[in-house]
Design an enzyme around this catalytic site. Sequence first.
Site, PDB file in Angstrom:
ATOM      1  N   ASN A   9      45.292  55.618  85.138  1.00 43.12           N
ATOM      2  CA  ASN A   9      44.905  56.889  84.517  1.00 43.12           C
ATOM      3  C   ASN A   9      45.468  58.000  85.393  1.00 43.12           C
ATOM      4  O   ASN A   9      44.964  58.239  86.486  1.00 43.12           O
ATOM      5  CB  ASN A   9      43.370  56.955  84.438  1.00 43.12           C
ATOM      6  CG  ASN A   9      42.858  58.293  83.937  1.00 43.12           C
ATOM      7  OD1 ASN A   9      43.649  59.151  83.513  1.00 43.12           O
ATOM      8  ND2 ASN A   9      41.545  58.483  83.994  1.00 43.12           N
ATOM      9  N   LYS A  11      45.416  61.119  84.952  1.00 43.31           N
ATOM     10  CA  LYS A  11      44.613  62.350  84.905  1.00 43.31           C
ATOM     11  C   LYS A  11      45.519  63.579  84.755  1.00 43.31           C
ATOM     12  O   LYS A  11      46.565  63.493  84.123  1.00 43.31           O
ATOM     13  CB  LYS A  11      43.684  62.429  86.127  1.00 43.31           C
ATOM     14  CG  LYS A  11      42.828  61.149  86.251  1.00 43.31           C
ATOM     15  CD  LYS A  11      41.715  61.255  87.247  1.00 43.31           C
ATOM     16  CE  LYS A  11      40.928  59.941  87.289  1.00 43.31           C
ATOM     17  NZ  LYS A  11      39.794  59.969  88.192  1.00 43.31           N
ATOM     18  N   HIS A  94      35.500  59.088  79.521  1.00 44.40           N
ATOM     19  CA  HIS A  94      35.641  59.105  80.983  1.00 44.40           C
ATOM     20  C   HIS A  94      34.583  60.035  81.574  1.00 44.40           C
ATOM     21  O   HIS A  94      34.245  61.066  80.975  1.00 44.40           O
ATOM     22  CB  HIS A  94      37.049  59.570  81.364  1.00 44.40           C
ATOM     23  CG  HIS A  94      37.350  59.338  82.809  1.00 44.40           C
ATOM     24  ND1 HIS A  94      36.881  60.178  83.796  1.00 44.40           N
ATOM     25  CD2 HIS A  94      38.023  58.346  83.436  1.00 44.40           C
ATOM     26  CE1 HIS A  94      37.270  59.698  84.983  1.00 44.40           C
ATOM     27  NE2 HIS A  94      37.969  58.591  84.788  1.00 44.40           N
ATOM     28  N   GLU A  96      34.756  62.178  83.754  1.00 40.99           N
ATOM     29  CA  GLU A  96      35.217  63.568  83.915  1.00 40.99           C
ATOM     30  C   GLU A  96      35.114  64.327  82.600  1.00 40.99           C
ATOM     31  O   GLU A  96      34.984  65.559  82.595  1.00 40.99           O
ATOM     32  CB  GLU A  96      36.651  63.563  84.485  1.00 40.99           C
ATOM     33  CG  GLU A  96      36.634  63.153  85.959  1.00 40.99           C
ATOM     34  CD  GLU A  96      37.887  62.461  86.443  1.00 40.99           C
ATOM     35  OE1 GLU A  96      38.935  62.553  85.777  1.00 40.99           O
ATOM     36  OE2 GLU A  96      37.812  61.802  87.509  1.00 40.99           O
ATOM     37  N   GLU A 166      32.867  52.577  85.532  1.00 47.42           N
ATOM     38  CA  GLU A 166      33.314  53.464  86.610  1.00 47.42           C
ATOM     39  C   GLU A 166      32.107  54.221  87.158  1.00 47.42           C
ATOM     40  O   GLU A 166      31.703  55.249  86.595  1.00 47.42           O
ATOM     41  CB  GLU A 166      34.333  54.476  86.072  1.00 47.42           C
ATOM     42  CG  GLU A 166      35.577  53.847  85.497  1.00 47.42           C
ATOM     43  CD  GLU A 166      36.777  54.796  85.535  1.00 47.42           C
ATOM     44  OE1 GLU A 166      37.816  54.383  86.034  1.00 47.42           O
ATOM     45  OE2 GLU A 166      36.646  55.950  85.091  1.00 47.42           O
ATOM     46  N   GLY A 172      37.415  58.719  92.996  1.00 50.88           N
ATOM     47  CA  GLY A 172      38.147  59.683  93.829  1.00 50.88           C
ATOM     48  C   GLY A 172      37.486  59.967  95.161  1.00 50.88           C
ATOM     49  O   GLY A 172      37.841  60.918  95.848  1.00 50.88           O
ATOM     50  N   SER A 212      38.117  54.196  93.018  1.00 48.16           N
ATOM     51  CA  SER A 212      38.753  53.932  94.307  1.00 48.16           C
ATOM     52  C   SER A 212      39.325  52.515  94.433  1.00 48.16           C
ATOM     53  O   SER A 212      39.251  51.913  95.505  1.00 48.16           O
ATOM     54  CB  SER A 212      37.780  54.248  95.453  1.00 48.16           C
ATOM     55  OG  SER A 212      37.381  55.610  95.393  1.00 48.16           O
TER      56      SER A 212
HETATM   57  P1  13P Z   1      40.120  56.797  91.402  1.00 47.95           P
HETATM   58  O1  13P Z   1      40.855  55.464  91.369  1.00 47.95           O
HETATM   59  O2  13P Z   1      40.981  57.925  91.866  1.00 47.95           O
HETATM   60  O3  13P Z   1      38.814  56.689  92.123  1.00 47.95           O
HETATM   61  O4  13P Z   1      39.781  57.150  89.865  1.00 47.95           O
HETATM   62  C1  13P Z   1      39.161  56.210  89.067  1.00 47.95           C
HETATM   63  C2  13P Z   1      39.179  56.708  87.671  1.00 47.95           C
HETATM   64  O5  13P Z   1      38.488  57.653  87.335  1.00 47.95           O
HETATM   65  C3  13P Z   1      40.068  56.033  86.709  1.00 47.95           C
HETATM   66  O6  13P Z   1      39.799  56.435  85.409  1.00 47.95           O
END
Ligand code: 13P
Length: 249
Positions: A9, A11, A94, A96, A166, A172, A212
């Site tokens: 992803n 982002k 997601h 976010e 997740e 992150g 992560s």
């Molecule tokens: P990270 O791997 O940067 O922690 O992000 C995970 C994520 O949100 C994938 O959709």
Amino acid sequence: MRSYFIAGNWKMHKTVGESVALATELVAKLAGAGEKVMIAPAFTALQAVAAVVKGSNVLLGAQNMGPEEQGAHTGEVSVLMLKDLGVSHVILGHSERRHGYGEDDALVNRKVRLALKHGLEPILCVGETLGERESGRLEAVVGAQTREGLAGVTAAELAKVTIAYEPVWAIGTGKTATPDDADAVHAFIRKVLASLYGDAAAKGVCIQYGGSVKSENAAELMARPNIDGALVGGASLKAESFVPIVRFR
Ligand code: 13P
């Protein structure tokens, strides 16, 4: 042999040129990889990246989509537009989107059903915040996100759905759920799926872990019985960190 689904992803990162460069490198370095692989660039780069991955083993995903087929929805991108570009998968719900843009389970569910109606395969994201985990509400939250996200989805459609667990506190942050912790939540999600669709259907659902994930922890996570793949954020932005995750075995 079990097969895994590893998705990147990207982002809100990368211009069209940067996206094409990374996709080109991934297509070359992931040729013949044994796992199912997907990348999800930004909307603006989908068309250019589609041309790069065409004919390769790298699938194309989008990071979100609107809940309607078309119409007066300023700023939204529709399922028809994604299909038109050759997108096969779409990340929905997601954290976010849920926490940054107020998407609730009902909205996520509308998107899941619309994607399935048009043959786009959804990756339904679920996961608890640290506060929810610490106050003992993990199962209530993740259970509701799973059940409500899948409301109205038939057993036949379930075969096209991937769930991504997740934990919000692991995204992150460099903090990964321990493989045992993650596996326990995956087992719980599978139990919820079994209660809705039966054991056999639940066993067949791919449940990815996200938060992560990096080359150092991928093999250990993937070794757990209920972890069927990974949804990778930060480490998917460079071939040197993403390729070893896909080639974890
Ligand atoms: P990270 O791997 O940067 O922690 O992000 C995970 C994520 O949100 C994938 O959709």
